[in-house]
Design a protein around this motif. Structure first.
Motif, PDB file in Angstrom:
ATOM      1  N   CYS A  15       0.834  -1.210   0.000  1.00  0.00           N
ATOM      2  CA  CYS A  15       0.000   0.000   0.000  1.00  0.00           C
ATOM      3  C   CYS A  15       0.863   1.253   0.000  1.00  0.00           C
ATOM      4  N   ARG A  16       1.927   1.226   0.800  1.00  0.00           N
ATOM      5  CA  ARG A  16       2.815   2.381   0.862  1.00  0.00           C
ATOM      6  C   ARG A  16       3.465   2.631  -0.497  1.00  0.00           C
ATOM      7  N   GLU A  17       3.877   1.567  -1.188  1.00  0.00           N
ATOM      8  CA  GLU A  17       4.502   1.723  -2.496  1.00  0.00           C
ATOM      9  C   GLU A  17       3.518   2.269  -3.533  1.00  0.00           C
ATOM     10  N   VAL A  18       2.289   1.774  -3.512  1.00  0.00           N
ATOM     11  CA  VAL A  18       1.268   2.260  -4.442  1.00  0.00           C
ATOM     12  C   VAL A  18       0.993   3.740  -4.189  1.00  0.00           C
ATOM     13  N   VAL A  19       0.852   4.108  -2.914  1.00  0.00           N
ATOM     14  CA  VAL A  19       0.584   5.503  -2.560  1.00  0.00           C
ATOM     15  C   VAL A  19       1.765   6.385  -2.968  1.00  0.00           C
ATOM     16  N   THR A  20       2.982   5.901  -2.750  1.00  0.00           N
ATOM     17  CA  THR A  20       4.172   6.676  -3.111  1.00  0.00           C
ATOM     18  C   THR A  20       4.209   6.951  -4.613  1.00  0.00           C
ATOM     19  N   GLU A  21       3.980   5.925  -5.408  1.00  0.00           N
ATOM     20  CA  GLU A  21       4.002   6.098  -6.861  1.00  0.00           C
ATOM     21  C   GLU A  21       2.862   7.002  -7.329  1.00  0.00           C
ATOM     22  N   ALA A  22       1.694   6.845  -6.719  1.00  0.00           N
ATOM     23  CA  ALA A  22       0.551   7.680  -7.084  1.00  0.00           C
ATOM     24  C   ALA A  22       0.807   9.138  -6.713  1.00  0.00           C
ATOM     25  N   PHE A  44       3.467  13.748   2.158  1.00  0.00           N
ATOM     26  CA  PHE A  44       3.440  12.717   3.190  1.00  0.00           C
ATOM     27  C   PHE A  44       2.952  11.374   2.654  1.00  0.00           C
ATOM     28  N   GLN A  45       2.831  11.245   1.335  1.00  0.00           N
ATOM     29  CA  GLN A  45       2.474   9.997   0.668  1.00  0.00           C
ATOM     30  C   GLN A  45       1.223   9.357   1.275  1.00  0.00           C
ATOM     31  N   SER A  46       0.167  10.124   1.349  1.00  0.00           N
ATOM     32  CA  SER A  46      -1.080   9.639   1.928  1.00  0.00           C
ATOM     33  C   SER A  46      -2.252   9.915   0.990  1.00  0.00           C
ATOM     34  N   ILE A  47      -3.260   9.052   1.103  1.00  0.00           N
ATOM     35  CA  ILE A  47      -4.459   9.191   0.284  1.00  0.00           C
ATOM     36  C   ILE A  47      -5.682   9.092   1.181  1.00  0.00           C
ATOM     37  N   VAL A  48      -6.626  10.008   0.985  1.00  0.00           N
ATOM     38  CA  VAL A  48      -7.909   9.969   1.683  1.00  0.00           C
ATOM     39  C   VAL A  48      -8.995   9.870   0.616  1.00  0.00           C
ATOM     40  N   SER A  62       2.340   8.230   4.995  1.00  0.00           N
ATOM     41  CA  SER A  62       2.329   6.920   4.319  1.00  0.00           C
ATOM     42  C   SER A  62       1.087   6.120   4.687  1.00  0.00           C
ATOM     43  N   SER A  63      -0.066   6.750   4.643  1.00  0.00           N
ATOM     44  CA  SER A  63      -1.307   6.107   5.075  1.00  0.00           C
ATOM     45  C   SER A  63      -2.384   6.210   4.002  1.00  0.00           C
ATOM     46  N   THR A  64      -3.334   5.275   4.085  1.00  0.00           N
ATOM     47  CA  THR A  64      -4.479   5.255   3.185  1.00  0.00           C
ATOM     48  C   THR A  64      -5.744   5.221   4.021  1.00  0.00           C
ATOM     49  N   VAL A  65      -6.669   6.128   3.732  1.00  0.00           N
ATOM     50  CA  VAL A  65      -7.941   6.193   4.453  1.00  0.00           C
ATOM     51  C   VAL A  65      -9.050   5.845   3.467  1.00  0.00           C
ATOM     52  N   ARG A  74      -6.843  15.488  16.226  1.00  0.00           N
ATOM     53  CA  ARG A  74      -5.533  15.312  16.850  1.00  0.00           C
ATOM     54  C   ARG A  74      -5.020  13.870  16.809  1.00  0.00           C
ATOM     55  N   CYS A  75      -5.263  13.166  15.720  1.00  0.00           N
ATOM     56  CA  CYS A  75      -4.763  11.796  15.538  1.00  0.00           C
ATOM     57  C   CYS A  75      -3.456  11.849  14.746  1.00  0.00           C
ATOM     58  N   ARG A  76      -2.596  10.855  15.003  1.00  0.00           N
ATOM     59  CA  ARG A  76      -1.357  10.708  14.245  1.00  0.00           C
ATOM     60  C   ARG A  76      -1.314   9.307  13.668  1.00  0.00           C
ATOM     61  N   LEU A  77      -1.193   9.201  12.356  1.00  0.00           N
ATOM     62  CA  LEU A  77      -1.145   7.909  11.682  1.00  0.00           C
ATOM     63  C   LEU A  77       0.119   7.818  10.855  1.00  0.00           C
ATOM     64  N   ASN A  78       0.848   6.727  11.027  1.00  0.00           N
ATOM     65  CA  ASN A  78       2.068   6.490  10.279  1.00  0.00           C
ATOM     66  C   ASN A  78       2.030   5.074   9.721  1.00  0.00           C
ATOM     67  N   ASN A  79       2.018   4.950   8.393  1.00  0.00           N
ATOM     68  CA  ASN A  79       1.984   3.655   7.717  1.00  0.00           C
ATOM     69  C   ASN A  79       0.767   2.832   8.152  1.00  0.00           C
TER      70      ASN A  79
END
Length: 135
Positions: A15-22, A44-48, A62-65, A74-79
């Protein structure tokens, strides 16, 4: 686009690789690959995905929502991969985790290397590492 993985770490990596390339691709590619209303954060390589609500002062790296997911303030999400319809309470810290569709994470939770099954509930103030939460 299909992503097939045998383990949770492989899924997160994929997922992280797909998000990074996108994220590297231009806006034209975003329109062709993602539904209308998708928010892509290249830095930040994230998709919502659309219909999701993200609270104030949320950090996504590096997260996908997924579609229709709810993130409290005030949430923190990493990978982290959050599947469709999941809900995360305020003040949560999530790292290297996968949240199943329709699951509910209470407020002030700290989950590291965890998996939450679809429809499962994690009580507020939970602090765990490497756990699986089932229904």
């Amino acid at each position: 686009l299909s992503l097939r993985c045998a383990t949770i770490p492989a899924y997160l990596y994929g997922c992280r690789e797909v998000v990074t390339e996108a994220a590297k691709a231009g806006a034209d590619v975003h329109k062709a690959v993602f539904p209308d209303g998708t928010q892509v954060n290249s830095k930040f390589q994230s998709i919502v995905l659309p219909e999701s609500s993200v609270g104030e002062k949320v950090t996504l790296k590096s997260s996908t929502v997924g579609k229709g997911a709810k993130l409290g303030g005030r949430c923190r999400l990493n990978n982290v991969v959050i599947l469709d319809g999941a809900s995360v309470g305020d003040n949560c810290i999530l790292q290297n985790s996968v949240l199943g569709a329709g699951c509910i994470i209470g407020e002030n939770c700290n989950l590291n290397d965890c998996q939450v099954a679809p429809g499962a509930e994690v009580p507020s103030l939970t602090k765990e590492k490497g756990e699986s939460f089932l229904r």
